[in-house]
Motif scaffolding. Structure first.
Motif, PDB file in Angstrom:
ATOM      1  N   THR A  22     147.935 130.600  40.003  1.00 18.21           N
ATOM      2  CA  THR A  22     148.555 130.355  41.298  1.00 18.21           C
ATOM      3  C   THR A  22     149.865 131.102  41.472  1.00 18.21           C
ATOM      4  O   THR A  22     150.368 131.230  42.565  1.00 18.21           O
ATOM      5  N   GLY A  23     150.441 131.578  40.370  1.00 15.23           N
ATOM      6  CA  GLY A  23     151.708 132.299  40.480  1.00 15.23           C
ATOM      7  C   GLY A  23     151.614 133.691  39.901  1.00 15.23           C
ATOM      8  O   GLY A  23     151.842 134.684  40.567  1.00 15.23           O
ATOM      9  N   GLY A  24     151.246 133.779  38.626  1.00 12.09           N
ATOM     10  CA  GLY A  24     151.065 135.076  37.991  1.00 12.09           C
ATOM     11  C   GLY A  24     149.711 135.665  38.339  1.00 12.09           C
ATOM     12  O   GLY A  24     149.045 135.229  39.269  1.00 12.09           O
ATOM     13  N   LYS A  25     149.297 136.658  37.568  1.00  5.83           N
ATOM     14  CA  LYS A  25     147.994 137.272  37.784  1.00  5.83           C
ATOM     15  C   LYS A  25     147.247 137.296  36.461  1.00  5.83           C
ATOM     16  O   LYS A  25     147.807 137.671  35.430  1.00  5.83           O
ATOM     17  N   LEU A  26     145.977 136.873  36.483  1.00  6.05           N
ATOM     18  CA  LEU A  26     145.169 136.864  35.278  1.00  6.05           C
ATOM     19  C   LEU A  26     145.030 138.282  34.727  1.00  6.05           C
ATOM     20  O   LEU A  26     144.754 139.224  35.472  1.00  6.05           O
ATOM     21  N   THR A  27     145.231 138.405  33.422  1.00  7.70           N
ATOM     22  CA  THR A  27     145.083 139.721  32.787  1.00  7.70           C
ATOM     23  C   THR A  27     143.870 139.764  31.876  1.00  7.70           C
ATOM     24  O   THR A  27     143.180 140.777  31.805  1.00  7.70           O
ATOM     25  N   THR A  28     143.617 138.676  31.143  1.00 11.38           N
ATOM     26  CA  THR A  28     142.431 138.614  30.285  1.00 11.38           C
ATOM     27  C   THR A  28     141.847 137.208  30.343  1.00 11.38           C
ATOM     28  O   THR A  28     142.576 136.222  30.369  1.00 11.38           O
ATOM     29  N   VAL A  29     140.530 137.142  30.368  1.00 12.53           N
ATOM     30  CA  VAL A  29     139.816 135.861  30.329  1.00 12.53           C
ATOM     31  C   VAL A  29     138.635 136.016  29.382  1.00 12.53           C
ATOM     32  O   VAL A  29     137.850 136.965  29.500  1.00 12.53           O
ATOM     33  N   ALA A  45     140.203 141.040  42.277  1.00 16.96           N
ATOM     34  CA  ALA A  45     141.057 142.217  42.409  1.00 16.96           C
ATOM     35  C   ALA A  45     142.537 141.856  42.452  1.00 16.96           C
ATOM     36  O   ALA A  45     143.385 142.604  41.958  1.00 16.96           O
ATOM     37  N   ASP A  46     142.876 140.688  43.045  1.00 16.39           N
ATOM     38  CA  ASP A  46     144.277 140.290  43.128  1.00 16.39           C
ATOM     39  C   ASP A  46     144.738 139.481  41.924  1.00 16.39           C
ATOM     40  O   ASP A  46     145.878 139.016  41.865  1.00 16.39           O
ATOM     41  N   GLY A  47     143.850 139.301  40.928  1.00 16.00           N
ATOM     42  CA  GLY A  47     144.207 138.599  39.714  1.00 16.00           C
ATOM     43  C   GLY A  47     144.325 137.094  39.840  1.00 16.00           C
ATOM     44  O   GLY A  47     144.785 136.417  38.927  1.00 16.00           O
ATOM     45  N   TYR A  62     131.807 125.175  25.592  1.00 15.92           N
ATOM     46  CA  TYR A  62     132.419 126.488  25.780  1.00 15.92           C
ATOM     47  C   TYR A  62     133.916 126.421  25.505  1.00 15.92           C
ATOM     48  O   TYR A  62     134.565 125.400  25.740  1.00 15.92           O
ATOM     49  N   GLN A  63     134.439 127.549  25.009  1.00 16.40           N
ATOM     50  CA  GLN A  63     135.869 127.673  24.800  1.00 16.40           C
ATOM     51  C   GLN A  63     136.414 128.723  25.751  1.00 16.40           C
ATOM     52  O   GLN A  63     135.841 129.808  25.895  1.00 16.40           O
ATOM     53  N   VAL A  64     137.535 128.392  26.418  1.00 19.31           N
ATOM     54  CA  VAL A  64     138.153 129.292  27.383  1.00 19.31           C
ATOM     55  C   VAL A  64     139.508 129.744  26.865  1.00 19.31           C
ATOM     56  O   VAL A  64     140.326 128.930  26.449  1.00 19.31           O
ATOM     57  N   SER A  65     139.727 131.055  26.880  1.00 21.44           N
ATOM     58  CA  SER A  65     141.029 131.613  26.539  1.00 21.44           C
ATOM     59  C   SER A  65     141.433 132.539  27.676  1.00 21.44           C
ATOM     60  O   SER A  65     140.730 133.500  27.979  1.00 21.44           O
ATOM     61  N   ALA A  66     142.553 132.219  28.331  1.00 16.83           N
ATOM     62  CA  ALA A  66     142.983 133.019  29.477  1.00 16.83           C
ATOM     63  C   ALA A  66     144.464 133.315  29.382  1.00 16.83           C
ATOM     64  O   ALA A  66     145.248 132.516  28.865  1.00 16.83           O
ATOM     65  N   MET A  67     144.853 134.485  29.883  1.00 16.28           N
ATOM     66  CA  MET A  67     146.255 134.891  29.844  1.00 16.28           C
ATOM     67  C   MET A  67     146.640 135.445  31.213  1.00 16.28           C
ATOM     68  O   MET A  67     145.866 136.152  31.845  1.00 16.28           O
ATOM     69  N   ALA A  68     147.856 135.083  31.674  1.00 15.93           N
ATOM     70  CA  ALA A  68     148.339 135.571  32.958  1.00 15.93           C
ATOM     71  C   ALA A  68     149.619 136.367  32.761  1.00 15.93           C
ATOM     72  O   ALA A  68     150.310 136.231  31.747  1.00 15.93           O
ATOM     73  N   ALA A  69     149.934 137.209  33.747  1.00  9.96           N
ATOM     74  CA  ALA A  69     151.150 138.019  33.692  1.00  9.96           C
ATOM     75  C   ALA A  69     152.253 137.376  34.511  1.00  9.96           C
ATOM     76  O   ALA A  69     152.012 136.850  35.596  1.00  9.96           O
ATOM     77  N   ASP A  70     153.483 137.381  33.996  1.00 11.12           N
ATOM     78  CA  ASP A  70     154.668 136.914  34.705  1.00 11.12           C
ATOM     79  C   ASP A  70     155.575 138.103  34.980  1.00 11.12           C
ATOM     80  O   ASP A  70     155.476 139.142  34.357  1.00 11.12           O
ATOM     81  N   PRO A 151     150.937 132.059  24.578  1.00 11.03           N
ATOM     82  CA  PRO A 151     151.103 133.489  24.861  1.00 11.03           C
ATOM     83  C   PRO A 151     151.208 133.786  26.359  1.00 11.03           C
ATOM     84  O   PRO A 151     150.680 133.062  27.197  1.00 11.03           O
ATOM     85  N   PHE A 152     151.923 134.837  26.692  1.00  9.26           N
ATOM     86  CA  PHE A 152     151.903 135.361  28.053  1.00  9.26           C
ATOM     87  C   PHE A 152     152.263 136.842  28.013  1.00  9.26           C
ATOM     88  O   PHE A 152     152.766 137.350  27.015  1.00  9.26           O
ATOM     89  N   THR A 153     151.980 137.526  29.116  1.00  7.33           N
ATOM     90  CA  THR A 153     152.234 138.962  29.216  1.00  7.33           C
ATOM     91  C   THR A 153     153.139 139.232  30.404  1.00  7.33           C
ATOM     92  O   THR A 153     152.994 138.605  31.456  1.00  7.33           O
ATOM     93  N   ILE A 154     154.067 140.158  30.253  1.00  2.29           N
ATOM     94  CA  ILE A 154     154.953 140.538  31.347  1.00  2.29           C
ATOM     95  C   ILE A 154     154.258 141.583  32.213  1.00  2.29           C
ATOM     96  O   ILE A 154     153.726 142.574  31.707  1.00  2.29           O
ATOM     97  N   GLY A 155     154.256 141.347  33.514  1.00  2.00           N
ATOM     98  CA  GLY A 155     153.610 142.271  34.446  1.00  2.00           C
ATOM     99  C   GLY A 155     154.518 143.422  34.834  1.00  2.00           C
ATOM    100  O   GLY A 155     155.453 143.777  34.120  1.00  2.00           O
ATOM    101  N   ARG A 156     154.241 144.022  35.988  1.00  2.00           N
ATOM    102  CA  ARG A 156     155.037 145.156  36.463  1.00  2.00           C
ATOM    103  C   ARG A 156     156.426 144.675  36.858  1.00  2.00           C
ATOM    104  O   ARG A 156     156.663 143.488  37.065  1.00  2.00           O
ATOM    105  N   SER A 157     157.369 145.589  37.005  1.00  2.00           N
ATOM    106  CA  SER A 157     158.735 145.252  37.373  1.00  2.00           C
ATOM    107  C   SER A 157     158.898 145.227  38.888  1.00  2.00           C
ATOM    108  O   SER A 157     158.505 146.164  39.584  1.00  2.00           O
ATOM    109  N   LYS A 158     159.468 144.124  39.403  1.00  2.00           N
ATOM    110  CA  LYS A 158     159.784 144.025  40.833  1.00  2.00           C
ATOM    111  C   LYS A 158     161.105 143.267  40.973  1.00  2.00           C
ATOM    112  O   LYS A 158     161.178 142.081  40.646  1.00  2.00           O
TER     113      LYS A 158
END
Length: 311
Positions: A22-29, A45-47, A62-70, A151-158
């Motif tokens: 709802t805030g970041g964008k999914l990078t890997t699922v 497309a919008d993550g 099932y096991q779910v592993s998901a990571m979003a970008a901040d 874990p989390f990943t940093i997205g593009r710079s804005k």
């Protein structure tokens, strides 16, 4: 990030799995069954969501592993439900592993809140793992924590800089910049100066003058589109469809930063485009507001206003 159904759920329909950000964008699922076989699926497309290519099998776990970008301004804020008695042990029990060696330090705002950040904004693409090792730490009398990794990943710079005096906002993103006409807080209700971080993307928010201390001017009760929270006390950058020709000309808001929009919010409006391209963790800097003080660093994720030497 949201995952439905919740962990441990049973008697779930084959098509019930929903993964969203709802805030970041999914990078890997990654969704896999007990044998490790992965379920094919697609990130939008919008993550904002991940959808399996077909329904899941019945009678299967099932096991779910998901990571979003901040965004690059993301601050990790750890809040406790009781006063922390042993702050040193708790701070040592929370460490950060980064793939590029970025150093992270913590800062106590009070007895229940510990925030973490690097000295400068995160570098885009940085992979971060927060390691909580509090299982053996007595946080408060008789209260212990848990051990887990986050874990989390940093997205593009804005980074968006609002010049309240000029009624303009300069948006710097990935080496390019653009200017947007805005309206910010009036002389009676000025916007805070300082560095803020997008805390949440909340969509349409009901805003009422009755909730604003010291309110002057005409009362209002509005459904405000494309609202992104910047402070706990209610500073937003949001869509504005009622201020006519104020954009780029005058400051008429009650402390928020308004961008041109239409009633109900439009995807192609100035604010609609800005909202769609924004992440939780994006930086918004306000300068030249008539408000002399800088906002309290504990108000939202505003710790960037604390010098590193005092962090």
């Amino acid at each position: 990030m949201s995952i439905e159904p919740k962990n441990g759920a049973v008697d779930v329909a084959p098509g019930a799995l929903k993964i969203g950000a709802t805030g970041g964008k999914l990078t890997t699922v990654k969704v896999s069954d007990k044998s490790g076989k992965e379920v094919p699926g697609t990130i939008a497309a919008d993550g904002s969501s991940w959808t399996p290519s077909a329904g899941l099998a019945v009678g299967t776990a099932y096991q779910v592993s998901a990571m979003a970008a901040d965004g690059v301004g993301m601050i990790v804020s750890v809040e406790f439900s009781k006063d922390v008695a042993n702050k040193d042990a708790v701070a040592k029990g929370i460490t950060f592993e980064t793939d590029n060696g970025t150093a992270v330090k913590g800062h106590w705002f009070d007895d229940r809140r510990l925030d973490f950040r690097p000295e400068e904004y995160w570098k885009p693409g940085t992979k971060v793992t927060v390691q909580y090792r509090l299982k053996s730490v007595e946080i408060a009398p008789g209260v212990y924590g848990t051990d887990r990794d986050e874990p989390f990943t940093i997205g593009r710079s804005k980074v968006s800089t609002v010049d309240a005096a000029a009624h303009r906002m300069t948006v710097a993103e990935n080496g390019a910049s653009s200017d947007i006409d805005i309206t910010s807080g009036s002389d009676e209700h000025p916007t805070w100066n300082g560095t803020m971080v997008v805390m949440s993307k909340e969509g349409t928010v009901r805003m009422q003058s009755s909730t604003l201390p010291g309110m002057t001017g005409s009362p209002y009760d509005l459904q405000v589109p494309h609202s992104m929270r910047l402070t706990t006390t209610g500073t937003y950058v949001h869509g504005n469809y009622w201020s006519g020709g104020a954009f780029g000309e005058d400051n008429v808001s009650h402390g928020c930063v308004g961008l041109r929009d239409v009633k109900g919010g439009g995807d192609s409006t100035t604010m609609g485009k800005f909202y769609a391209d924004s992440l939780v963790g994006d930086v918004v800097i306000v300068k030249n507001s008539v408000k002399k003080e800088t906002l309290d660093p504990a108000n939202g994720l505003s710790g960037w206003n604390v010098p590193w030497s005092k962090w």
